[in-house]
Design an enzyme around this catalytic site. Structure first.
Site, PDB file in Angstrom:
ATOM      1  N   LYS A  15       0.799  -1.298  -0.080  1.00  0.00           N
ATOM      2  CA  LYS A  15      -0.114   0.018   0.032  1.00  0.00           C
ATOM      3  C   LYS A  15       0.856   1.366  -0.090  1.00  0.00           C
ATOM      4  CE  LYS A  15      -3.857  -2.482   2.304  1.00  0.00           C
ATOM      5  NZ  LYS A  15      -4.802  -2.210   3.496  1.00  0.00           N
ATOM      6  N   TYR A  52     -12.219  -2.713  -3.300  1.00  0.00           N
ATOM      7  CA  TYR A  52     -13.020  -2.640  -1.793  1.00  0.00           C
ATOM      8  C   TYR A  52     -14.523  -2.469  -1.739  1.00  0.00           C
ATOM      9  CZ  TYR A  52      -8.373  -2.129   0.262  1.00  0.00           C
ATOM     10  OH  TYR A  52      -7.110  -2.376   0.610  1.00  0.00           O
ATOM     11  N   ASN A  73      -2.057  -0.113   7.155  1.00  0.00           N
ATOM     12  CA  ASN A  73      -1.626  -1.660   7.498  1.00  0.00           C
ATOM     13  C   ASN A  73      -0.864  -1.881   6.556  1.00  0.00           C
ATOM     14  OD1 ASN A  73      -3.293  -2.458   5.778  1.00  0.00           O
ATOM     15  ND2 ASN A  73      -4.653  -3.599   7.143  1.00  0.00           N
ATOM     16  N   HIS A  75      -1.773  -5.630   1.412  1.00  0.00           N
ATOM     17  CA  HIS A  75      -2.943  -6.024   0.919  1.00  0.00           C
ATOM     18  C   HIS A  75      -2.743  -7.675   0.534  1.00  0.00           C
ATOM     19  CE1 HIS A  75      -6.796  -7.279  -0.958  1.00  0.00           C
ATOM     20  NE2 HIS A  75      -6.121  -7.627  -1.830  1.00  0.00           N
ATOM     21  N   GLU A 110      -8.997 -10.036  -8.391  1.00  0.00           N
ATOM     22  CA  GLU A 110      -8.000  -8.897  -8.063  1.00  0.00           C
ATOM     23  C   GLU A 110      -6.924  -8.892  -9.349  1.00  0.00           C
ATOM     24  OE1 GLU A 110      -7.229  -9.346  -3.753  1.00  0.00           O
ATOM     25  OE2 GLU A 110      -9.444  -8.671  -3.410  1.00  0.00           O
TER      26      GLU A 110
HETATM   27  P1  DAT Z   1      -7.791  -7.319   5.093  1.00  0.00           P
HETATM   28  O1  DAT Z   1      -6.901  -6.119   4.538  1.00  0.00           O
HETATM   29  O2  DAT Z   1      -6.964  -7.883   6.017  1.00  0.00           O
HETATM   30  O3  DAT Z   1      -8.253  -8.293   4.079  1.00  0.00           O
HETATM   31  P2  DAT Z   1     -10.494  -6.341   5.136  1.00  0.00           P
HETATM   32  O4  DAT Z   1     -10.711  -6.705   3.711  1.00  0.00           O
HETATM   33  O5  DAT Z   1     -11.481  -6.435   6.044  1.00  0.00           O
HETATM   34  O6  DAT Z   1      -9.102  -6.621   5.669  1.00  0.00           O
HETATM   35  O7  DAT Z   1     -10.397  -4.537   5.087  1.00  0.00           O
HETATM   36  C1  DAT Z   1      -9.408  -4.070   4.192  1.00  0.00           C
HETATM   37  C2  DAT Z   1      -8.777  -2.730   4.479  1.00  0.00           C
HETATM   38  O8  DAT Z   1      -9.724  -1.733   4.971  1.00  0.00           O
HETATM   39  C3  DAT Z   1      -7.870  -3.065   5.701  1.00  0.00           C
HETATM   40  O9  DAT Z   1      -6.709  -3.594   5.094  1.00  0.00           O
HETATM   41  C4  DAT Z   1      -7.692  -1.864   6.496  1.00  0.00           C
HETATM   42  C5  DAT Z   1      -9.039  -1.062   6.066  1.00  0.00           C
HETATM   43  N1  DAT Z   1      -9.636  -1.259   7.381  1.00  0.00           N
HETATM   44  C6  DAT Z   1     -10.568  -2.431   7.729  1.00  0.00           C
HETATM   45  N2  DAT Z   1     -10.973  -2.102   9.186  1.00  0.00           N
HETATM   46  C7  DAT Z   1     -10.893  -0.934   9.339  1.00  0.00           C
HETATM   47  C8  DAT Z   1     -11.285  -0.045  10.461  1.00  0.00           C
HETATM   48  N3  DAT Z   1     -12.091  -0.464  11.463  1.00  0.00           N
HETATM   49  N4  DAT Z   1     -10.925   1.226  10.416  1.00  0.00           N
HETATM   50  C9  DAT Z   1     -10.266   1.694   9.349  1.00  0.00           C
HETATM   51  N5  DAT Z   1      -9.717   1.059   8.202  1.00  0.00           N
HETATM   52  C10 DAT Z   1     -10.260  -0.292   8.038  1.00  0.00           C
HETATM   53 MG    MG Z   2      -9.664  -7.930   2.464  1.00  0.00          MG
END
Ligand code: DAT
Ligand code: MG
Length: 132
Positions: A9, A49, A112, A115, A126
């Site tokens: 990212k 997303y 974080n 991805h 994707e």
């Molecule tokens: P992952 O990236 O582990 O697959 P996800 O698909 O549930 O997780 O979410 C995508 C991204 O969205 C994640 O990497 C960071 C962001 N995200 C998730 N939960 C969040 C939150 N509570 N507040 C802010 N950003 C968040």
């Molecule tokens: Mg995800």
């Protein structure tokens, strides 16, 4: 061969962690099958997303992922989706164990650094979104 989609990212690219992260996957045993540094537009980010559209953090997430270049990769290896997710670690870096990429290099869920696809269907979706 199984494959998955992984993306450093904007925070990871800006912090100069791209090469290091690629090495972590190569050390694990993955083969780098495709890669490119790219700037996402909002259309691609929102499509990526799509499953999070209803979340309160969706706009912030799209702002963040389009804020600078990302490094997109296709990685090949046995059980690629599962093995990549376990190396990446939990979504919230506070929960990610030391030794995982998020556990070692990130501290905040909103940035974080990496991805990884969460299923084989999403990996194909994707890969087609980013490499076509
Ligand atoms: P992952 O990236 O582990 O697959 P996800 O698909 O549930 O997780 O979410 C995508 C991204 O969205 C994640 O990497 C960071 C962001 N995200 C998730 N939960 C969040 C939150 N509570 N507040 C802010 N950003 C968040
Ligand atoms: Mg995800």
């Amino acid at each position: 061969m199984d494959r998955t989609f992984v993306m450093v990212k904007p925070d990871g690219v800006a912090r100069g962690l791209t090469g290091h992260i690629v090495s972590r996957f190569e050390e694990k045993g993955f083969k780098l099958a495709a890669a490119k540094l790219m700037q996402l537009d909002r259309m691609v980010a929102e499509e990526h997303y799509d499953h999070l559209r209803s979340k309160v953090f969706f706009d912030e997430l799209v702002d963040f992922i389009t804020s600078g270049p990302v490094f997109a990769m296709v990685l090949e290896g046995k059980d690629a989706v599962k093995n990549a997710r376990s190396l990446i670690g939990a979504t919230n870096p506070s929960d990610a164990l030391p030794g995982t990429i998020r556990g070692d290099y990130a501290i905040d869920v909103a940035s974080n650094i990496i991805h990884g696809s969460d299923s084989e269907d999403n990996a194909e979706r994707e890969i087609n979104l980013y490499f076509h």
